[in-house]
Design a protein around this motif. Structure first.
Motif, PDB file in Angstrom:
ATOM      1  N   SER A 126      -4.414  -2.455  11.945  1.00 51.86           N
ATOM      2  CA  SER A 126      -4.853  -3.481  11.372  1.00 51.86           C
ATOM      3  C   SER A 126      -4.872  -3.440   9.765  1.00 51.86           C
ATOM      4  N   SER A 127      -5.204  -2.384   9.391  1.00 47.22           N
ATOM      5  CA  SER A 127      -5.425  -2.310   7.988  1.00 47.22           C
ATOM      6  C   SER A 127      -3.880  -2.219   7.175  1.00 47.22           C
ATOM      7  N   GLY A 128      -2.758  -2.064   8.087  1.00 44.85           N
ATOM      8  CA  GLY A 128      -1.379  -2.151   7.305  1.00 44.85           C
ATOM      9  C   GLY A 128      -0.797  -0.711   7.587  1.00 44.85           C
ATOM     10  N   ILE A 129       0.530  -0.743   7.401  1.00 44.98           N
ATOM     11  CA  ILE A 129       1.102   0.370   7.411  1.00 44.98           C
ATOM     12  C   ILE A 129       0.751   1.587   6.519  1.00 44.98           C
ATOM     13  N   GLN A 130       0.606   2.789   7.320  1.00 40.64           N
ATOM     14  CA  GLN A 130      -0.033   3.900   6.397  1.00 40.64           C
ATOM     15  C   GLN A 130       0.495   4.274   4.980  1.00 40.64           C
ATOM     16  N   LEU A 131       2.065   4.331   5.275  1.00 42.58           N
ATOM     17  CA  LEU A 131       2.616   4.778   4.038  1.00 42.58           C
ATOM     18  C   LEU A 131       2.710   3.805   2.999  1.00 42.58           C
ATOM     19  N   ILE A 132       2.652   2.440   3.187  1.00 47.03           N
ATOM     20  CA  ILE A 132       2.525   1.531   2.150  1.00 47.03           C
ATOM     21  C   ILE A 132       1.011   1.638   1.316  1.00 47.03           C
ATOM     22  N   ARG A 133       0.086   1.808   2.433  1.00 46.45           N
ATOM     23  CA  ARG A 133      -1.278   1.958   1.642  1.00 46.45           C
ATOM     24  C   ARG A 133      -1.399   3.402   0.874  1.00 46.45           C
ATOM     25  N   GLU A 134      -0.619   4.443   1.204  1.00 46.40           N
ATOM     26  CA  GLU A 134      -0.395   5.399   0.435  1.00 46.40           C
ATOM     27  C   GLU A 134       0.087   5.329  -1.113  1.00 46.40           C
ATOM     28  N   ASP A 135       1.054   4.416  -0.762  1.00 50.98           N
ATOM     29  CA  ASP A 135       1.968   4.147  -2.222  1.00 50.98           C
ATOM     30  C   ASP A 135       0.897   3.263  -2.984  1.00 50.98           C
ATOM     31  N   PRO A 151      -6.344   5.757   0.309  1.00 53.48           N
ATOM     32  CA  PRO A 151      -5.717   4.830   1.199  1.00 53.48           C
ATOM     33  C   PRO A 151      -6.444   4.193   2.332  1.00 53.48           C
ATOM     34  N   ASN A 152      -7.385   5.025   2.835  1.00 55.89           N
ATOM     35  CA  ASN A 152      -8.248   4.522   3.949  1.00 55.89           C
ATOM     36  C   ASN A 152      -9.165   3.490   3.454  1.00 55.89           C
ATOM     37  N   ASN A 153      -9.576   3.133   2.225  1.00 56.42           N
ATOM     38  CA  ASN A 153     -10.212   2.158   1.482  1.00 56.42           C
ATOM     39  C   ASN A 153      -9.429   0.930   1.281  1.00 56.42           C
ATOM     40  N   ILE A 154      -8.075   0.893   1.480  1.00 56.79           N
ATOM     41  CA  ILE A 154      -7.065   0.063   0.921  1.00 56.79           C
ATOM     42  C   ILE A 154      -6.693  -0.704   2.481  1.00 56.79           C
ATOM     43  N   LEU A 156      -4.166  -3.899   3.550  1.00 62.09           N
ATOM     44  CA  LEU A 156      -2.970  -4.817   3.216  1.00 62.09           C
ATOM     45  C   LEU A 156      -3.040  -6.232   4.059  1.00 62.09           C
ATOM     46  N   SER A 157      -2.788  -7.219   3.210  1.00 59.79           N
ATOM     47  CA  SER A 157      -3.156  -8.574   3.643  1.00 59.79           C
ATOM     48  C   SER A 157      -1.897  -9.463   3.318  1.00 59.79           C
ATOM     49  N   THR A 158      -1.691 -10.855   3.904  1.00 60.02           N
ATOM     50  CA  THR A 158      -0.714 -11.678   3.829  1.00 60.02           C
ATOM     51  C   THR A 158      -1.036 -12.403   2.350  1.00 60.02           C
ATOM     52  N   GLY A 159      -1.035 -11.533   1.280  1.00 61.23           N
ATOM     53  CA  GLY A 159      -1.656 -12.370  -0.267  1.00 61.23           C
ATOM     54  C   GLY A 159      -2.979 -12.066  -0.221  1.00 61.23           C
ATOM     55  N   ALA A 160      -3.520 -12.228  -1.597  1.00 57.69           N
ATOM     56  CA  ALA A 160      -4.751 -11.928  -2.034  1.00 57.69           C
ATOM     57  C   ALA A 160      -5.886 -12.939  -1.286  1.00 57.69           C
ATOM     58  N   SER A 161      -5.335 -14.261  -1.276  1.00 50.87           N
ATOM     59  CA  SER A 161      -6.145 -15.067  -0.819  1.00 50.87           C
ATOM     60  C   SER A 161      -6.618 -14.943   0.594  1.00 50.87           C
ATOM     61  N   ASP A 162      -5.692 -14.430   1.494  1.00 49.98           N
ATOM     62  CA  ASP A 162      -5.990 -14.230   3.100  1.00 49.98           C
ATOM     63  C   ASP A 162      -7.064 -13.043   2.819  1.00 49.98           C
ATOM     64  N   PHE A 309      -9.144  -7.119  -5.545  1.00 52.60           N
ATOM     65  CA  PHE A 309      -7.932  -7.672  -5.084  1.00 52.60           C
ATOM     66  C   PHE A 309      -6.617  -8.138  -5.726  1.00 52.60           C
ATOM     67  N   HIS A 310      -5.579  -7.387  -5.240  1.00 51.67           N
ATOM     68  CA  HIS A 310      -4.390  -7.674  -6.267  1.00 51.67           C
ATOM     69  C   HIS A 310      -3.512  -8.113  -5.254  1.00 51.67           C
ATOM     70  N   SER A 311      -2.045  -8.618  -5.781  1.00 51.52           N
ATOM     71  CA  SER A 311      -1.294  -9.011  -5.065  1.00 51.52           C
ATOM     72  C   SER A 311       0.245  -9.123  -5.694  1.00 51.52           C
ATOM     73  N   VAL A 312       1.262  -9.025  -5.007  1.00 50.32           N
ATOM     74  CA  VAL A 312       2.535  -9.035  -5.484  1.00 50.32           C
ATOM     75  C   VAL A 312       3.218 -10.427  -5.864  1.00 50.32           C
ATOM     76  N   SER A 313       2.384 -11.500  -5.648  1.00 52.59           N
ATOM     77  CA  SER A 313       2.709 -12.646  -5.940  1.00 52.59           C
ATOM     78  C   SER A 313       2.351 -12.838  -7.656  1.00 52.59           C
TER      79      SER A 313
END
Length: 321
Positions: A126-135, A151-154, A156-162, A309-313
């Motif tokens: 639910s929190s997102g792909i482990q590798l990407i959270r590590e990155d 990474p366990n405190n990160i 991932l979501s579909t945008g910062a708004s979500d 919160f941060h975003s690639v947007s």
């Protein structure tokens, strides 16, 4: 048509079935939602664009959209590397194609391996792909000068708004005078007022000081909090830094003062830091709330609750949506 006894059909006097969902019967909280970046001005702008395309003469030749940070709609070219990696992940057969560069293939293979080596369409945690959270954790450590990021405190979501709405949902509770109050800056990004209206929470406005380049003043936070406690239960403080839409960048001393205020008043801190890579004013420097909170040490670092919160947007990669 005759109705049998016990028939649960609802038929109006005129013979037409009444609608279940109308403006009068819909969720009243949703009906109160306003999202100003897509309001009447935008609708009129779309009409003007259509008229210009049809050859209608105007005292101008184009409409510039200043209502939302939509980089690609304003002409920014999409980042090719991102599109290549996405294409390779979604359709791994393309890894054999000579049309894709080796660096994109290596990145895609690494991501696919983290997905079990099978498919990007597989479920992740639910929190997102482990590798990407590590990155992401490594990025945060580098940004904050080596302060560890777990990474366990990160999440991932579909945008910062979500992610912001998700955290607000966790915080909102109560009815009447116990309804959750959330302090938000004015001017604000309308996501906050819209989300709070939908969640039936209380919007607690604190005003940025326009005369001081939209500075955040803790005395104003105290005023807003004191007034709000008469009619609700304030539980969270939202800070947008760098500011949206105001553009101000908070000094480290201001961030420390805000953290002390939230700690003393038992407020959950929400730091919207989406524009952290867009600091241009000479003498201004971005400081993350996580970094400042950690460096303040106990009791703040150990006890103050913070979601940032941060975003690639928007300003980071310009890939909205």
């Amino acid at each position: 048509m005759a109705l049998r006894a016990g028939d649960h059909s609802q038929v109006a006097m005129n013979g037409l079935k009444e609608k279940v969902l109308t403006l009068d019967t819909m969720n009243p909280c949703v009906r109160k939602v306003e999202y100003a970046v897509r309001g009447p001005i935008v609708l009129r702008a779309l009409e003007l664009e259509q008229e210009l395309r049809q050859g209608v003469k105007k005292p101008f030749t184009e409409v510039i959209r200043a209502n939302i940070g939509d980089a690609q709609a304003m002409g920014q070219k999409p980042i090719t590397f991102l599109r290549q990696v996405l294409a390779l992940c979604v359709h791994p057969d393309l890894l054999n194609s000579p049309d894709f560069p080796d660096d994109a293939k290596r990145r895609a293979e690494r991501i696919l391996q983290a997905c079990g080596g099978h498919s990007l369409g597989a479920y992740s945690t639910s929190s997102g792909i482990q590798l990407i959270r590590e990155d992401v954790a490594r990025y945060i450590e580098r940004r904050d000068g080596g302060i560890p990021a777990d990474p366990n405190n990160i999440y991932l979501s579909t945008g910062a708004s979500d992610a912001i709405v998700t955290v607000l949902k966790l915080l909102v509770a109560g009815e009447g005078r116990t309804r959750t109050g959330v302090l938000i800056p004015i001017p604000q990004y309308p996501l906050y007022s819209a989300a709070l209206a939908e969640l039936n929470a209380v919007q607690v406005d604190y005003y940025l000081d326009e005369e001081r380049a939209w500075a955040l003043d803790v005395a104003e936070l105290r005023r807003a909090l004191a007034q709000a406690r008469d009619h609700c239960c304030p539980r969270a403080l939202c800070v947008i830094n760098p500011g949206n839409p105001t553009g101000q960048v908070q000094a480290r001393e201001c961030i420390e003062a805000v953290i002390r205020f939230a700690f003393e008043e038992r407020l959950f801190l929400m730091a919207d830091e989406v524009y952290q890579d867009n600091v241009y004013a000479e003498g201004s420097q971005f400081h993350s709330f996580k970094k400042v909170l950690t460096e303040m040490g106990p009791p703040y670092a150990a006890q103050q609750e913070l979601a940032s919160f941060h975003s690639v947007s928007k300003g980071y990669m310009g890939d909205g949506g």
